[in-house]
Design an enzyme around this catalytic site. Structure first.
Site, short mmCIF file in Angstrom:
data_model
loop_
_atom_site.label_atom_id
_atom_site.label_comp_id
_atom_site.label_asym_id
_atom_site.label_seq_id
_atom_site.Cartn_x
_atom_site.Cartn_y
_atom_site.Cartn_z
N GLU A 49 -0.92 -8.13 -8.47
CA GLU A 49 -0.29 -6.88 -8.01
C GLU A 49 -0.19 -5.86 -9.14
OE1 GLU A 49 0.22 -5.95 -5.08
OE2 GLU A 49 -0.14 -7.84 -4.07
N CYS B 233 -9.74 1.20 14.59
CA CYS B 233 -8.37 1.03 14.10
C CYS B 233 -7.51 0.24 15.09
CB CYS B 233 -7.75 2.40 13.88
SG CYS B 233 -6.02 2.31 13.39
N GLN C 65 -3.34 1.29 -9.66
CA GLN C 65 -4.23 2.28 -10.29
C GLN C 65 -5.66 1.75 -10.51
OE1 GLN C 65 -2.69 5.15 -10.87
NE2 GLN C 65 -0.56 4.50 -10.86
N THR C 66 -6.00 0.57 -10.00
CA THR C 66 -7.32 0.01 -10.27
C THR C 66 -7.90 -0.55 -8.97
OG1 THR C 66 -6.39 -0.66 -12.40
CG2 THR C 66 -8.55 -1.51 -11.87
N CYS D 106 -11.22 5.54 12.63
CA CYS D 106 -10.26 5.51 13.73
C CYS D 106 -10.77 4.71 14.93
CB CYS D 106 -9.93 6.93 14.16
SG CYS D 106 -9.18 7.89 12.83
N ASP E 260 3.09 1.26 -0.63
CA ASP E 260 2.17 1.78 -1.64
C ASP E 260 1.39 2.93 -1.00
OD1 ASP E 260 0.35 0.60 0.06
OD2 ASP E 260 -0.78 -0.42 -1.52
N CYS F 208 -7.78 2.91 7.61
CA CYS F 208 -7.13 4.22 7.55
C CYS F 208 -7.32 4.78 6.14
CB CYS F 208 -5.65 4.08 7.91
SG CYS F 208 -4.88 5.67 8.27
N LEU G 69 -8.43 -1.77 -18.48
CA LEU G 69 -7.66 -1.58 -17.25
C LEU G 69 -6.79 -0.32 -17.31
CD1 LEU G 69 -6.46 -5.16 -16.24
CD2 LEU G 69 -7.85 -3.62 -14.87
N GLY G 70 -6.52 0.15 -18.53
CA GLY G 70 -5.71 1.37 -18.67
C GLY G 70 -4.24 1.13 -18.41
N TYR G 71 -3.44 2.17 -18.61
CA TYR G 71 -1.98 2.07 -18.41
C TYR G 71 -1.44 0.80 -19.08
CZ TYR G 71 -2.77 5.75 -14.98
OH TYR G 71 -3.14 6.91 -14.37
N TYR H 296 7.77 -1.51 -5.60
CA TYR H 296 6.54 -2.07 -5.04
C TYR H 296 6.33 -3.51 -5.51
CZ TYR H 296 1.76 -3.28 -4.29
OH TYR H 296 0.66 -3.97 -3.92
S1 SF4 Z 1 -6.24 6.04 14.26
FE1 SF4 Z 1 -5.88 4.50 12.72
S2 SF4 Z 1 -7.39 4.96 11.13
FE2 SF4 Z 1 -7.18 6.79 12.41
S3 SF4 Z 1 -5.61 7.99 11.39
FE3 SF4 Z 1 -4.58 6.77 12.93
S4 SF4 Z 1 -3.86 4.97 11.83
FE4 SF4 Z 1 -5.42 5.93 10.56
#
Ligand code: SF4
Length: 370
Positions: free
Chosen positions: A50, A214, A55-56, A211, A151, A204, A93-95, A133
């Site tokens: 984690e 999704c 950042q990576t 979408c 996150d 997403c 890895l930075g930071y 987080y």
């Molecule tokens: S449909 Fe799914 S992938 Fe598209 S914006 Fe909405 S949550 Fe994100």
């Protein structure tokens, strides 16, 4: 697991069905990537992954994760490792503050908790480098605590799902956190959190969200309004450009390196002497000034060796490295006027010292040439 009710003052969505029953968990089981840290609940391994993943990218982390576990297989090994070795393992890895905090936290876990990770999120949150987080990730993935992670991936999914307008960032976190605390699976909180992050990473996505594939499309407000590409509004970001000059000063097959201060940017890493080019200053003039200020030496000859470009945090750096001869004679040892540690090191032994990524490119160039 019941579906969630969203309070009227927030939005008039009656229910987010994707959180009902095991729909999200089933989607995760079918689509998750097979990643090394997903084969374990061991808190040390979860924690390492984690921290590295912040950042990576996943692809970049995998080899680091495996090498790290070979070098520091458990909390005791990390706690007892010299700081320089730990920073060296983190190189690229930075930071770097993340690596320093990991070692500090490992020492506390070893000394104050007998080498066992505390399970209580409140105690975890008190360890160095454990923000909300990391605390939520370790508490849920390793200890089954129903603490949601938020996150960038989760934030993006939720703002789109709920149709929340505004810039990317944390402005909706309180609301998102409240909804997720009600929704998180009590039986599999770790998988729920990983499913949310995987949803954002694989489907997403920031650009070109998928979408049509999704799992939450039917109830996504952003999709219904055709706003999936404008929620959240990207933060405008302008990187700060910096030009620096450094000197490769040789004595036989050894070169001079110095260590950065213990505090601040790139703390404790090693580099070649030099510094920032001031506005209106030429590269040779900057090099001359820096060596005079840092080491108290004058340049005899300077030849451009390599120019490298790299980015870190919000800086975009162009680094010019010069092969330099100075007024220092064999037997004399220039050293930092700022009392920073400096050493003559053979090209081969440079591998033992942690460098920021720009300086590391110079090291590789020197080693190639021999
Ligand atoms: S449909 Fe799914 S992938 Fe598209 S914006 Fe909405 S949550 Fe994100």
């Amino acid at each position: 697991m019941p579906g969630i009710r969203i309070l009227p003052r927030t939005t008039n969505f009656p229910e987010i069905n994707i959180f009902s029953g095991r729909r999200l968990l089933r989607w995760y089981a079918a689509h998750k990537r097979d990643l090394p840290w997903r084969r374990t609940k061991d808190p040390y391994r979860v924690w390492v992954s984690e921290i590295m993943l912040q950042q990576t990218t996943v692809g970049a982390v995998v080899p680091y994760y495996k090498a790290w576990l070979r070098a520091y297989p458990d909390i005791r090994a990390l706690a007892r490792a010299p700081l320089r070795a730990v920073l060296k393992s983190w190189e690229g890895l930075g930071y770097y503050q993340r690596a320093r905090n990991m070692r500090r936290a490992a020492r506390i876990i070893l000394n104050a908790h007998g080498g066992r990770f505390p399970e209580d999120p409140a105690i975890l949150a008190g360890l160095p480098g454990f923000g909300p987080y990391t605390t939520a990730a370790v508490a849920s993935l390793s200890f089954g605590k129903p603490v949601p992670v938020i996150d960038a991936n989760v934030r993006r999914v939720m703002t789109r799902l709920l149709g929340l307008h505004g810039p990317s960032g944390t402005i909706h976190d309180a609301e998102i956190g409240r909804i997720l605390r009600e929704s998180i699976s009590r039986r599999s909180p770790g998988n729920f959190n990983q499913a949310m992050m995987e949803w954002g990473a694989l489907v997403c996505r920031t650009k070109n969200p998928l979408c049509l594939r999704c799992p939450g499309q039917g109830e996504c407000r952003a999709f219904a309004r055709g706003e999936q590409e404008v929620i959240p509004v990207p933060k405008s970001f302008r990187a700060k450009k910096i030009t620096t000059v450094v000197a490769v000063i040789r004595k036989g097959n050894r070169v001079l390196i110095q260590q950065r201060p213990d505090e601040g940017l790139l703390a404790g890493l090693w580099e070649f002497p030099g510094g920032k080019v001031e506005r209106g200053e030429s590269l040779p003039a900057a090099l001359k000034r820096e060596l005079r200020e840092e080491l108290g030496v004058e340049i005899e000859t300077a030849r451009l060796l390599i120019t490298v470009r790299h980015s870190y945090t919000r800086y975009r750096v162009t680094l010019h490295a010069f092969d330099v001869t100075t007024t220092v004679r064999p037997g004399e040892s220039p050293c930092s006027l700022r009392s920073l540690p400096c050493l003559w090191v053979s090209l081969k032994s440079l591998d033992k010292y942690p460098f920021p990524s720009g300086s590391l490119k110079i090291v590789r160039k020197l080693q190639e040439r021999g």
